[in-house]
Design a protein around this motif. Sequence first.
Motif, short mmCIF file in Angstrom:
data_model
loop_
_atom_site.label_atom_id
_atom_site.label_comp_id
_atom_site.label_asym_id
_atom_site.label_seq_id
_atom_site.Cartn_x
_atom_site.Cartn_y
_atom_site.Cartn_z
N VAL A 198 -8.34 14.07 3.50
CA VAL A 198 -8.88 13.09 4.64
C VAL A 198 -9.63 12.17 3.79
O VAL A 198 -9.41 10.89 4.25
N ASN A 199 -10.63 12.60 3.08
CA ASN A 199 -11.52 11.64 2.21
C ASN A 199 -11.94 10.41 3.05
O ASN A 199 -12.07 9.29 2.86
N VAL A 254 1.02 21.58 11.95
CA VAL A 254 -0.20 22.53 11.96
C VAL A 254 0.07 23.84 11.17
O VAL A 254 -0.96 24.35 10.64
N ALA A 255 1.31 23.79 10.84
CA ALA A 255 1.84 24.99 10.11
C ALA A 255 1.29 24.88 8.48
O ALA A 255 1.12 25.82 7.83
N ASP A 256 0.87 23.59 8.50
CA ASP A 256 0.34 23.41 6.70
C ASP A 256 -0.84 23.72 6.65
O ASP A 256 -1.51 23.79 5.45
N GLN A 298 -5.41 17.40 15.61
CA GLN A 298 -5.93 16.12 15.32
C GLN A 298 -5.95 16.22 13.72
O GLN A 298 -5.41 14.91 13.25
N LEU A 299 -6.15 17.31 13.08
CA LEU A 299 -6.11 17.03 11.70
C LEU A 299 -4.81 16.84 10.99
O LEU A 299 -4.34 16.01 10.16
N ALA A 300 -3.74 17.45 11.87
CA ALA A 300 -2.22 17.31 11.16
C ALA A 300 -1.91 15.91 11.41
O ALA A 300 -1.29 15.24 10.65
N LYS A 301 -2.26 15.36 12.59
CA LYS A 301 -1.64 13.96 13.06
C LYS A 301 -2.36 12.84 11.80
O LYS A 301 -1.69 12.12 11.66
#
Length: 328
Positions: free
Chosen positions: A209-210, A175-177, A166-169
């Motif tokens: 994200v902020n 996801v690897a980052d 979800q955070l990657a999107k």
Amino acid sequence: PVSPVNVTVTGAAGQIGYALLFRIASGQLLGADVPVRLRLLEITPALKAAEGTAMELDDCAFPLLQGIDITDDANVAFDGTNVGLLVGARPRTKGMERGDLLEANGGIFKPQGKAINDHAADDVKVLVVGNPANTNALIAQAAAPDVPAERFTAMTRLDHNRALTQLAKKTGSTVADIKKLTIWGNHSATQYPDIFHAEISGKNAAQVVNDEKWLADEFIPTVAKRGAAIIDARGASSAASAANAAIDHVHTWVNGTAEGDWASMGIPSDGSYGVPEGIISSFPVTTKDGAYEIVQGLEINEFSRTRIDASVKELSDERDAVRGLGLI
Ligand code: NAI
């Protein structure tokens, strides 16, 4: 020849079992050079189905698979077990109260904990997947006083993996980052996926994200309610992703976390971060040489504190309930 690692899977004939066993036998749980012996525990009416799965395992001719035992006796299933994956559980059915659910699962996890206590190998590691996973793990752990408490863990890795994607999107990364994401608390709707210490390509994730509104109104509920969304879409619960998370959890525990990263595991609290000692709650952990440690010294802001406390409160209530039922 290297002697095989004994891996016991309960609920082996279920959905998750079907997605899990082939990956264990192929070497993905422990490593591509580690032979395994599978022990499948099922209730008597499901033994035949477990035998069917074992036939398919045979037909894969996995070079690492050194044998399969199938039984409905926990004392046999956990004899010499090095890794126990406790997947079979009593699901909540319509109209079932929490007390009934905990009592029914106590009837499963208390005897299994005792069987582990009496028969498992000295180095046994246990992962509880069957829900309510954290409290089922507590019940099993309490029934195994001769096994170090820290060997009993509960699965929040699926929540962790869901949060990563979800955070990657959201941030257009992969996801690897992403590193250092944390699931705190219970594997339930109250769980708290925390990105305040997470990093995306080395930058603080919350700053990237902020958007606190997205965190509160989208990210957290999406991760926490993902199981229900899968059931809604697929018409069946998440099995392959749950099996994948079980593989990840044990693989990380045995083989270690990468430098500069951590994982989420439900583990007996040592009192860190204000989580009452003894309850099985999810924490950020690093692992090395088959042991884990809670990541210390993280600053917990107000946003996180409220949410961690709410989930931990739920776990404390569950512990009080199983104590009241004489299950621990
Ligand atoms: P399932 O119903 O397909 O399979 C469960 C199996 O457990 C059945 O074959 C049943 O016969 C067996 N079983 C029941 N009592 C048993 C006992 N006393 N000993 C041995 N086996 C027993 O369910 P599924 O989809 O495989 O899920 C299993 C559990 O995993 C459920 O409790 C589910 O809620 C939980 N789960 C947990 C997740 C997590 O992230 N922690 C994610 C997804 C599922």
